[in-house]
Design an enzyme around this catalytic site. Structure first.
Site, PDB file in Angstrom:
ATOM      1  N   ASP A   1      -3.889  -6.275  11.201  1.00 50.01           N
ATOM      2  CA  ASP A   1      -4.677  -5.505  10.286  1.00 50.01           C
ATOM      3  C   ASP A   1      -4.795  -6.098   8.870  1.00 50.01           C
ATOM      4  O   ASP A   1      -5.863  -6.283   8.320  1.00 50.01           O
ATOM      5  CB  ASP A   1      -4.106  -4.097  10.131  1.00 50.01           C
ATOM      6  CG  ASP A   1      -5.086  -3.182   9.374  1.00 50.01           C
ATOM      7  OD1 ASP A   1      -6.120  -3.256   9.546  1.00 50.01           O
ATOM      8  OD2 ASP A   1      -4.367  -2.537   8.302  1.00 50.01           O
TER       9      ASP A   1
ATOM     10  N   GLU B   1       0.757  -1.086   0.076  1.00 47.69           N
ATOM     11  CA  GLU B   1      -0.184   0.040   0.080  1.00 47.69           C
ATOM     12  C   GLU B   1       0.881   1.066   0.135  1.00 47.69           C
ATOM     13  O   GLU B   1       2.003   1.352   0.734  1.00 47.69           O
ATOM     14  CB  GLU B   1      -0.900  -0.013   1.350  1.00 47.69           C
ATOM     15  CG  GLU B   1      -1.867  -1.034   1.436  1.00 47.69           C
ATOM     16  CD  GLU B   1      -2.752  -0.855   2.589  1.00 47.69           C
ATOM     17  OE1 GLU B   1      -4.002  -0.210   2.311  1.00 47.69           O
ATOM     18  OE2 GLU B   1      -2.476  -1.286   3.609  1.00 47.69           O
TER      19      GLU B   1
ATOM     20  N   LYS C   1       2.711  -0.666   4.624  1.00 48.25           N
ATOM     21  CA  LYS C   1       2.225   0.689   4.333  1.00 48.25           C
ATOM     22  C   LYS C   1       3.174   1.655   3.980  1.00 48.25           C
ATOM     23  O   LYS C   1       4.539   1.385   4.263  1.00 48.25           O
ATOM     24  CB  LYS C   1       1.518   1.273   5.479  1.00 48.25           C
ATOM     25  CG  LYS C   1       0.331   0.778   6.089  1.00 48.25           C
ATOM     26  CD  LYS C   1      -1.050   1.567   6.319  1.00 48.25           C
ATOM     27  CE  LYS C   1      -2.035   0.755   6.959  1.00 48.25           C
ATOM     28  NZ  LYS C   1      -3.148   0.450   5.830  1.00 48.25           N
TER      29      LYS C   1
ATOM     30  N   HIS D   1      -6.834 -10.814   5.565  1.00 46.47           N
ATOM     31  CA  HIS D   1      -6.580 -10.458   4.397  1.00 46.47           C
ATOM     32  C   HIS D   1      -5.484 -11.914   3.759  1.00 46.47           C
ATOM     33  O   HIS D   1      -5.897 -12.541   2.888  1.00 46.47           O
ATOM     34  CB  HIS D   1      -6.329  -9.430   3.886  1.00 46.47           C
ATOM     35  CG  HIS D   1      -7.353  -8.287   4.217  1.00 46.47           C
ATOM     36  ND1 HIS D   1      -8.602  -8.570   4.683  1.00 46.47           N
ATOM     37  CD2 HIS D   1      -7.003  -6.990   4.716  1.00 46.47           C
ATOM     38  CE1 HIS D   1      -9.161  -7.454   4.766  1.00 46.47           C
ATOM     39  NE2 HIS D   1      -8.318  -6.605   5.059  1.00 46.47           N
TER      40      HIS D   1
HETATM   41  C1  BG6 Z   1      -8.091  -2.881   5.576  1.00 51.03           C
HETATM   42  C2  BG6 Z   1      -7.205  -2.542   6.541  1.00 51.03           C
HETATM   43  O1  BG6 Z   1      -8.889  -4.012   6.055  1.00 51.03           O
HETATM   44  O2  BG6 Z   1      -7.636  -3.077   4.327  1.00 51.03           O
HETATM   45  C3  BG6 Z   1      -6.579  -1.133   6.057  1.00 51.03           C
HETATM   46  O3  BG6 Z   1      -7.551  -2.135   7.891  1.00 51.03           O
HETATM   47  C4  BG6 Z   1      -5.921  -1.352   4.541  1.00 51.03           C
HETATM   48  O4  BG6 Z   1      -5.398  -0.981   6.822  1.00 51.03           O
HETATM   49  C5  BG6 Z   1      -7.062  -2.101   3.746  1.00 51.03           C
HETATM   50  O5  BG6 Z   1      -5.702  -0.124   4.125  1.00 51.03           O
HETATM   51  C6  BG6 Z   1      -6.654  -2.483   2.347  1.00 51.03           C
HETATM   52  O6  BG6 Z   1      -7.786  -2.693   1.587  1.00 51.03           O
HETATM   53  P1  BG6 Z   1      -7.514  -2.538  -0.207  1.00 51.03           P
HETATM   54  O7  BG6 Z   1      -9.011  -3.210  -0.567  1.00 51.03           O
HETATM   55  O8  BG6 Z   1      -7.397  -1.193  -0.331  1.00 51.03           O
HETATM   56  O9  BG6 Z   1      -6.459  -3.613  -0.556  1.00 51.03           O
END
Ligand code: BG6
Length: 498
Positions: A237, A218, A347, A242
């Protein structure tokens, strides 16, 4: 053309209706489903929060949110006006009795058989109290479901406590634990890739695959979410949910069907087969980092501690929360013996990108003249976002004279070009699935708890270690220790990323 099947009429009560998730994700997703005719016009979204607002004031907020978070080309003001008319506001306090009778009256305006979705877009410590109130006010009907946002707790014990509390009010079949990565089109495409194509699934094992990489990068920092993020960190997180879900979809055995439990049973087996990382091993197979000032996309940015803007530890000490992690995981099964899975996320990395790399083994024997030959083992690169697509890298003969010269080339599929369609946001699909009662893309209690069981020793090892996360400059691919982690095994991270 996408086929749009309208869902039955529903009431969706969103707790945390003035919060970031609702305004940024849920309202735009509901609007999109309404605009496309999937959300019936007599459905209602009941926004519940503590602020002193009325329907008109909340609709104004929703309009502002949509203008901010929906692309102008997709926002049709006339349609949006009809969507706002379906929004109601209820002033409800999740921790006290205030407002619950009003909410109950609102819900009782509709027949009992109507589908009710309770969406908990609040902090997880409110899940228990909110569900208790829902139960005490007799709001749970057979057609009710509750949606829980991640994170479910901050460790195994708190996850169990939340699951117990919610479970006293809702049956497990009524509980929808969201992981929005499972709602992404390209993540669901992993199921299609593996189970709708013979050529991949037959070669999806240790005989042919050498290792797997999963990167979720990210460019954003903590974006005003410091209060939440500092108590969480990349492991809670992103990894616990994920990334482990991605790993499960890649590593699971073929489910017998797409039924919710068939898929979830297989994912659970993967989580249970993950080799536990013992505390003394954590330093060798995990790396954690924290960004310092740097530049992302050419823009100078401050470091994490400055980004926190006072939201760090209460004792005033510098935060030790990780904004980056890399680790090596192993799935102890016949299929995956000796195939490490390298995971990294962070991040303030140079690119927003989610990508899976399947690295195949090299040739057992080469018949080609070694002179000047750069034989590259095959590699399948699955791009989840952005520029969704897949590339299979393979060796081909360079055309023309000069002997049998080989070069690595790619079979490329760009989903954007192939389907020339808009990719719906993950929440659109997941919200409609909750209304339909389809839990295939949601996490079951045992999955969430198995994921916590696996990550918890790493959390413990990190918090007991005197070391702080390693610094990395914003705009880099994390601390150099992350490169060393994979280099120790004689491998490198996918070089196009860094
Ligand atoms: C969220 C996290 O679940 O997913 C965030 O809390 C993160 O910190 C986000 O930025 C990322 O999701 P995506 O869909 O932008 O990849």
């Amino acid at each position: 053309m996408a086929k749009i099947i309208p869902v039955p009429s529903f009431d969706c009560v969103v707790f945390g209706a003035t919060g970031d998730l609702t305004l940024r994700k849920l309202l735009p997703a509901l609007y999109a489903r309404f605009r496309d005719g999937q959300m019936p016009a007599d459905s209602r979204v009941i926004a519940a929060a503590r602020s002193d607002l009325d329907d008109a004031q909340y609709r104004d907020r929703a309009a502002k949110a949509l203008r901010q978070h929906v692309a102008a080309a997709e926002l049709d003001e006339a349609v949006a006006a009809r969507f706002y008319a379906q929004l109601r506001y209820a002033r409800v306090d999740g921790t006290t009795d205030r407002g619950w009778d009003t909410l109950a009256d609102l819900l009782h305006e509709m027949p009992q058989e109507r589908i009710r979705v309770f969406y908990l877009a609040t902090s997880p410590d409110l899940y228990g109290p909110i569900c208790r109130h829902i139960g005490q006010h007799g709001l749970v009907t057979p057609q009710s479901r509750v949606v829980l946002e991640k994170p479910i707790g901050h460790d195994l014990a708190s996850a169990r406590a939340i699951n117990d509390e919610v479970g006293q009010v809702f049956d497990e079949t009524q509980i929808f634990r969201i992981d929005h990565y499972l709602g992404k089109e390209t993540v669901q495409n992993l199921l299609a890739l593996r189970f709708a194509n013979t050529i991949f699934e037959r070669l999806w094992n240790t005989d042919v695959i050498e290792h797997v990489q999963i990167t979720v990068g990210e460019t954003v920092g903590v974006e005003g979410r410091g209060g939440y993020y500092d108590g969480s960190g990349a492991l809670r997180d992103m990894l616990q949910n994920h990334m482990l879900q991605l790993l499960c979809l890649l590593a699971m055995e073929p489910p017998v069907s797409l039924d919710a439990d068939a898929v979830r049973d297989e994912k659970l087996k993967v989580l249970r087969a993950l080799r536990p990382i013992r505390p003394h091993e954590a330093a060798a197979v995990t790396v954690r980092g924290q960004y310092t000032q740097g530049a992302v996309n050419g823009q100078p940015v401050v470091g994490y501690l400055a980004d926190l803007d006072g939201a760090g530890p209460a004792n005033g000490e510098a935060s030790r929360t990780e904004t980056f992690l890399a680790l090596k995981a192993e799935v102890r099964t016949w299929r995956w013996a000796n195939v490490p899975f390298y995971l990294r996320t962070g991040k303030r990395l140079p690119q927003k990108v989610s990508e899976i790399v399947i690295q195949y083994r090299g040739l057992p024997f080469s018949i080609f003249p070694a002179d000047g030959l750069d034989l590259q083992p095959n590699r399948l690169i699955i791009r989840l976002q952005p520029e969704e697509g897949m590339r299979l890298e393979m060796m081909t003969k360079e055309p023309g004279p000069g002997g049998l010269r080989l070069r690595a080339t790619g079979l490329d599929i760009s989903f954007e070009k192939t389907f020339a369609t808009r990719y719906p946001d993950a929440y659109e699909r997941l919200l409609m699935d909750t209304v339909r009662g389809n839990a295939t893309l949601f996490m079951r209690r045992d999955e969430v708890e198995a994921a916590w069981t696996w990550v918890e020793p790493v959390l413990d090892a990190w918090s007991n270690s005197p070391d702080s996360p390693r610094p990395y400059a914003a705009g880099s691919w994390g601390p150099t220790a992350s490169i060393a982690l994979i280099a120790r095994d004689g491998r490198t991270w996918h070089e196009e990323l860094g």
